[in-house]
Write a protein that holds these residues in place. Sequence first.
Motif, mmCIF file in Angstrom:
data_model
loop_
_atom_site.group_PDB
_atom_site.id
_atom_site.type_symbol
_atom_site.label_atom_id
_atom_site.label_comp_id
_atom_site.label_asym_id
_atom_site.label_seq_id
_atom_site.Cartn_x
_atom_site.Cartn_y
_atom_site.Cartn_z
ATOM 1 N N THR A 142 -52.227 39.878 49.097
ATOM 2 C CA THR A 142 -51.701 41.025 50.228
ATOM 3 C C THR A 142 -52.968 40.853 51.192
ATOM 4 N N GLU A 143 -53.973 40.906 50.734
ATOM 5 C CA GLU A 143 -55.558 41.071 51.666
ATOM 6 C C GLU A 143 -55.750 39.604 52.295
ATOM 7 N N ARG A 145 -53.118 37.470 53.162
ATOM 8 C CA ARG A 145 -52.143 37.495 54.059
ATOM 9 C C ARG A 145 -52.421 38.290 55.401
ATOM 10 N N ASP A 146 -53.120 39.438 55.110
ATOM 11 C CA ASP A 146 -53.292 39.976 56.493
ATOM 12 C C ASP A 146 -54.483 39.504 57.179
ATOM 13 N N THR A 149 -52.842 36.596 58.955
ATOM 14 C CA THR A 149 -51.885 36.955 60.062
ATOM 15 C C THR A 149 -52.853 37.532 61.233
ATOM 16 N N GLU A 150 -53.785 38.386 60.957
ATOM 17 C CA GLU A 150 -54.725 38.569 62.056
ATOM 18 C C GLU A 150 -55.364 37.647 62.804
#
Length: 375
Positions: A142-143, A145-146, A149-150
């Motif tokens: 999840t980290e 992915r974020d 994405t950023e």
Amino acid sequence: MNASVKLIVVLGFALMVGCTVVPGAYHSPTPGWFIDDDEIPQGEPLPDVVKVHAIGTAILDHQDIHPVDRGVPEEIDLSDEEYDYQVGPGDVLQITVWDHPELTIPAGSLRSSAESGNWVHNDGTIFYPYVGIVNVEGLKVTEIRDMITERLSRYIEDPQVDVSIAAFRHKRIYVTGEVDDPGLYPVTNVPTRLIDAIGEAGGLTPSADWSSVVLTRNGKDYRLSLRDIYQYGNTSQNVLLQPNDVVNVNPVTDAKVFVLGEVGKASSLKMGRNGLTLAEALAENGGFNQRQSDASGIFVFRKASEQAEHGIDIYQLNATDAAALVLADSFRLQERDIVYVTAAPLAKWNRVLSLILPSVSALFLGSRTEGALRD
């Protein structure tokens, strides 16, 4: 004083002394276990570290020997909620950017995800188009992915990114001993518990001791029992495994108990996969000697657990009533237990006599010779 009187006095003195030095071992709750010698480190006197328990009818429901709430040390009692996989070198990531197949499926689309995904290099980094080199070691998906994405949002409007692990190759557990397929097994994003690891290793062999599974974590050993899980429903033994854990299933041949004292034949017994009861141990060794033994003094000596304040647990069975042997069949022995049957008082007395009679006979013959010479 004539020779007969002398003989009687000597005999009486010998009997009194002999009663204080009865040969053979026996259990006594009184002090005096050790010789007082300041030069030899003795530790605690035995009576101070012993706790005696009576084997009574309460064990018929097996609660005294296998309580279903027997727990494990707090440091290994982890819940699934505390578990989340962290990426490391060797893992392969599958990064999907929706509506952008050129980023999702690189050249060679016929290859599997494990082959075409983003390999985490030895330095803990990956390379991704537009994003560049990203350090992902120790991060959750999840980290990651974020983070991607950023960085992609600088080039793509509102990117929809998903990250998963295509191949788990960084973290492993080791399963050894009496299992069908011992070896290394990957730790995945799905929590792995003890019975999961045993199942992945093909299950137990016929010679496995399912009550003696050793978990080694950070250099410390913890003893667990699959028997408690399967037979008694004690799920606390089904601990959550961590990366680099070593699970070793001992062979049943290593599990022994010792039967000593007034039995048909003193020996050590293999417990077998299904364990051993007190009645079975006595029967295997010919039972307790009806003439020499004290049926009220059948003891099981056991080293106390590390959490206990005392050092030795002693379980006593009073089998003067033969019906009490049913309790012996309900009392399950543990590895390295010592079963000891004490001698009856008359047997102890006979041993004293056997020691002093040669001396008394010599005195008697000497007195007769002295009387014959005097006459």
